[in-house]
Design a protein around this motif. Structure first.
Motif, PDB file in Angstrom:
ATOM      1  N   GLN A  14       0.834  -1.200   0.000  1.00 49.95           N
ATOM      2  CA  GLN A  14       0.000   0.000   0.000  1.00 49.95           C
ATOM      3  C   GLN A  14       0.868   1.248   0.000  1.00 49.95           C
ATOM      4  OE1 GLN A  14      -2.911   0.166   3.157  1.00 49.95           O
ATOM      5  NE2 GLN A  14      -3.177   2.384   2.965  1.00 49.95           N
ATOM      6  N   ASN A  15       0.536   2.181  -0.879  1.00 46.47           N
ATOM      7  CA  ASN A  15       1.263   3.453  -0.937  1.00 46.47           C
ATOM      8  C   ASN A  15       0.746   4.435   0.109  1.00 46.47           C
ATOM      9  OD1 ASN A  15       1.417   2.549  -4.117  1.00 46.47           O
ATOM     10  ND2 ASN A  15       3.210   3.708  -3.461  1.00 46.47           N
ATOM     11  N   THR A  17      -0.755   7.533   0.578  1.00 47.78           N
ATOM     12  CA  THR A  17      -1.537   8.293  -0.389  1.00 47.78           C
ATOM     13  C   THR A  17      -2.180   9.507   0.264  1.00 47.78           C
ATOM     14  OG1 THR A  17      -2.051   6.188  -1.480  1.00 47.78           O
ATOM     15  CG2 THR A  17      -3.334   8.103  -2.144  1.00 47.78           C
ATOM     16  N   THR A  34      -7.848   4.699   0.207  1.00 47.74           N
ATOM     17  CA  THR A  34      -7.042   4.996  -0.977  1.00 47.74           C
ATOM     18  C   THR A  34      -7.880   4.898  -2.241  1.00 47.74           C
ATOM     19  OG1 THR A  34      -5.030   4.187   0.102  1.00 47.74           O
ATOM     20  CG2 THR A  34      -5.003   4.333  -2.291  1.00 47.74           C
ATOM     21  N   HIS A  43       0.698   9.670  -4.516  1.00 49.70           N
ATOM     22  CA  HIS A  43       1.481   8.681  -3.786  1.00 49.70           C
ATOM     23  C   HIS A  43       2.722   9.380  -3.240  1.00 49.70           C
ATOM     24  CE1 HIS A  43      -0.402   4.936  -5.922  1.00 49.70           C
ATOM     25  NE2 HIS A  43      -1.246   5.616  -5.162  1.00 49.70           N
ATOM     26  N   ASP A  45       4.936   8.540  -0.970  1.00 49.12           N
ATOM     27  CA  ASP A  45       6.160   7.750  -0.840  1.00 49.12           C
ATOM     28  C   ASP A  45       6.880   7.607  -2.176  1.00 49.12           C
ATOM     29  OD1 ASP A  45       4.090   6.220  -1.831  1.00 49.12           O
ATOM     30  OD2 ASP A  45       4.182   4.700  -0.271  1.00 49.12           O
ATOM     31  N   THR A  46       6.124   7.383  -3.232  1.00 49.41           N
ATOM     32  CA  THR A  46       6.730   7.280  -4.564  1.00 49.41           C
ATOM     33  C   THR A  46       7.393   8.590  -4.971  1.00 49.41           C
ATOM     34  OG1 THR A  46       5.160   5.587  -5.296  1.00 49.41           O
ATOM     35  CG2 THR A  46       6.247   6.874  -7.012  1.00 49.41           C
ATOM     36  N   LYS A 140       5.554   2.580   0.812  1.00 52.03           N
ATOM     37  CA  LYS A 140       6.067   1.674  -0.223  1.00 52.03           C
ATOM     38  C   LYS A 140       7.268   2.367  -0.869  1.00 52.03           C
ATOM     39  CE  LYS A 140       4.370  -0.876  -4.263  1.00 52.03           C
ATOM     40  NZ  LYS A 140       3.209  -1.003  -5.193  1.00 52.03           N
ATOM     41  N   TYR A 141       8.461   1.856  -0.574  1.00 54.77           N
ATOM     42  CA  TYR A 141       9.669   2.648  -0.815  1.00 54.77           C
ATOM     43  C   TYR A 141      10.360   2.386  -2.149  1.00 54.77           C
ATOM     44  CZ  TYR A 141      11.935  -1.647   0.847  1.00 54.77           C
ATOM     45  OH  TYR A 141      12.337  -2.954   0.996  1.00 54.77           O
ATOM     46  N   PRO A 143      10.029   3.075  -5.852  1.00 53.95           N
ATOM     47  CA  PRO A 143       9.160   3.840  -6.765  1.00 53.95           C
ATOM     48  C   PRO A 143       8.796   3.091  -8.037  1.00 53.95           C
ATOM     49  CG  PRO A 143      10.988   5.182  -5.979  1.00 53.95           C
ATOM     50  CD  PRO A 143      11.291   3.777  -5.559  1.00 53.95           C
ATOM     51  N   ASP A 146       5.657   1.039  -8.480  1.00 52.36           N
ATOM     52  CA  ASP A 146       4.405   1.799  -8.540  1.00 52.36           C
ATOM     53  C   ASP A 146       4.178   2.208  -9.993  1.00 52.36           C
ATOM     54  OD1 ASP A 146       2.270   3.507  -8.321  1.00 52.36           O
ATOM     55  OD2 ASP A 146       3.204   4.844  -6.859  1.00 52.36           O
ATOM     56  N   TYR A 216       7.522  -4.983  -9.446  1.00 52.31           N
ATOM     57  CA  TYR A 216       6.415  -5.341  -8.545  1.00 52.31           C
ATOM     58  C   TYR A 216       6.459  -6.826  -8.214  1.00 52.31           C
ATOM     59  CZ  TYR A 216       1.667  -5.608  -6.685  1.00 52.31           C
ATOM     60  OH  TYR A 216       0.575  -5.816  -5.873  1.00 52.31           O
TER      61      TYR A 216
END
Length: 270
Positions: A14-15, A17, A34, A43, A45-46, A140-141, A143, A146, A216
């Motif tokens: 999960q990002n 968000t 989300t 997002h 984190d992205t 979610k680290y 990028p 995503d 992914y």
């Protein structure tokens, strides 16, 4: 146990968000929230990790450029020189037009994606664990795991393809290329347009989905390994991490090469 495992997987995928729920802009706390945020959610984190890796790239290359010497190079200088020479040779062998932007663009694409992909080597519980300790609901680290990040980069390349196709060939020449390729007859223009526009639109999709799918899938495997008993984890984590020594640079290389090839085709005038 099944429920806890499912929650663990969902949490790691999960990002973080930020978006609007019921008219209020805030961070999502669950996957359901989300989904409620819709298209305009961000997002965080992205964005954060992408920018961080971008700054790392700029800092390292600028540092080497300022401290470079003709004597015995440092390890970092040697690495940067190898990367620059590798990308330069790849552009020279693949790009047949004349454009001073292509080599720096290819270098940026390769190094930036390589750095973002390399985050996958960090154990899956480290950064999400730190985020939990700080009260962050999810982080979610990686990028490139995503699709928002991979599609963002591929759309940027796609816009450059359209720009240079029109700049080099002219709007009329670009339109004729779409209308009279591969069959040079007016009666087959609708068929040609269907094929060429479809082929043009598949370029950003192929760039984005190839990179996203590989990253992914690799992340999911790392998460599944983390669910196993501790003594089993390291017997599987090590080989899978070693395998990613090949996957991580390979995906950066493929994205770069396809971008060069597509831009080279955009510079071809007929």
């Amino acid at each position: 146990m099944a429920n806890s495992n499912a929650e663990y997987i969902q949490h790691h995928l999960q990002n973080l968000t930020y978006g609007k729920i019921d008219g209020v802009w805030r961070f999502a706390q669950t996957a359901e929230e989300t989904q409620q945020m819709g298209f305009w959610a961000i997002h965080v984190d992205t964005m954060a990790m992408s920018l961080l890796m971008g700054f790392v790239f700029l800092y390292l290359f600028r540092r080497v450029a300022k401290m470079a010497n003709s004597g015995v190079p440092t390890g970092l200088q040697g690495f940067v020189e190898v990367v620059v020479e590798f990308v330069q040779n790849m552009v020279r062998d693949t790009f047949y037009g004349r454009n001073p932007l292509i080599a720096p663009l290819a270098l940026t694409i390769f190094t930036w994606i390589l750095l973002m992909n390399s985050l996958k080597w960090i154990p899956v519980d480290v950064i999400p664990g730190i985020a939990d300790a700080l009260g962050v609901p999810a982080f979610k680290y990686v990028p490139t795991a995503d699709p928002n990040a991979t599609f963002g980069m591929s759309i940027g390349v796609f816009l450059l393809i359209i720009f240079y196709s029109i700049k080099v060939k002219g709007f009329g020449g670009f339109s004729k290329e779409l209308a009279f390729t591969p069959f040079n007859h007016w009666s087959l223009i609708p068929f040609n347009l269907f094929l060429e526009i479809l082929g043009l639109l598949t370029k950003p999709f192929s760039l984005a989905l190839r990179l996203f799918g590989n990253m992914y899938a690799g992340e999911v495997v790392f998460i599944l390994i983390a669910l196993l008993p501790f003594w089993v984890q390291w017997t599987l984590y090590g080989p899978w991490a070693i395998f990613h020594i090949l996957v991580i640079p390979l995906q950066a290389f493929i994205f770069m090469v396809l971008s060069i090839v597509y831009l080279s085709a955009a510079h071809e005038s007929h």
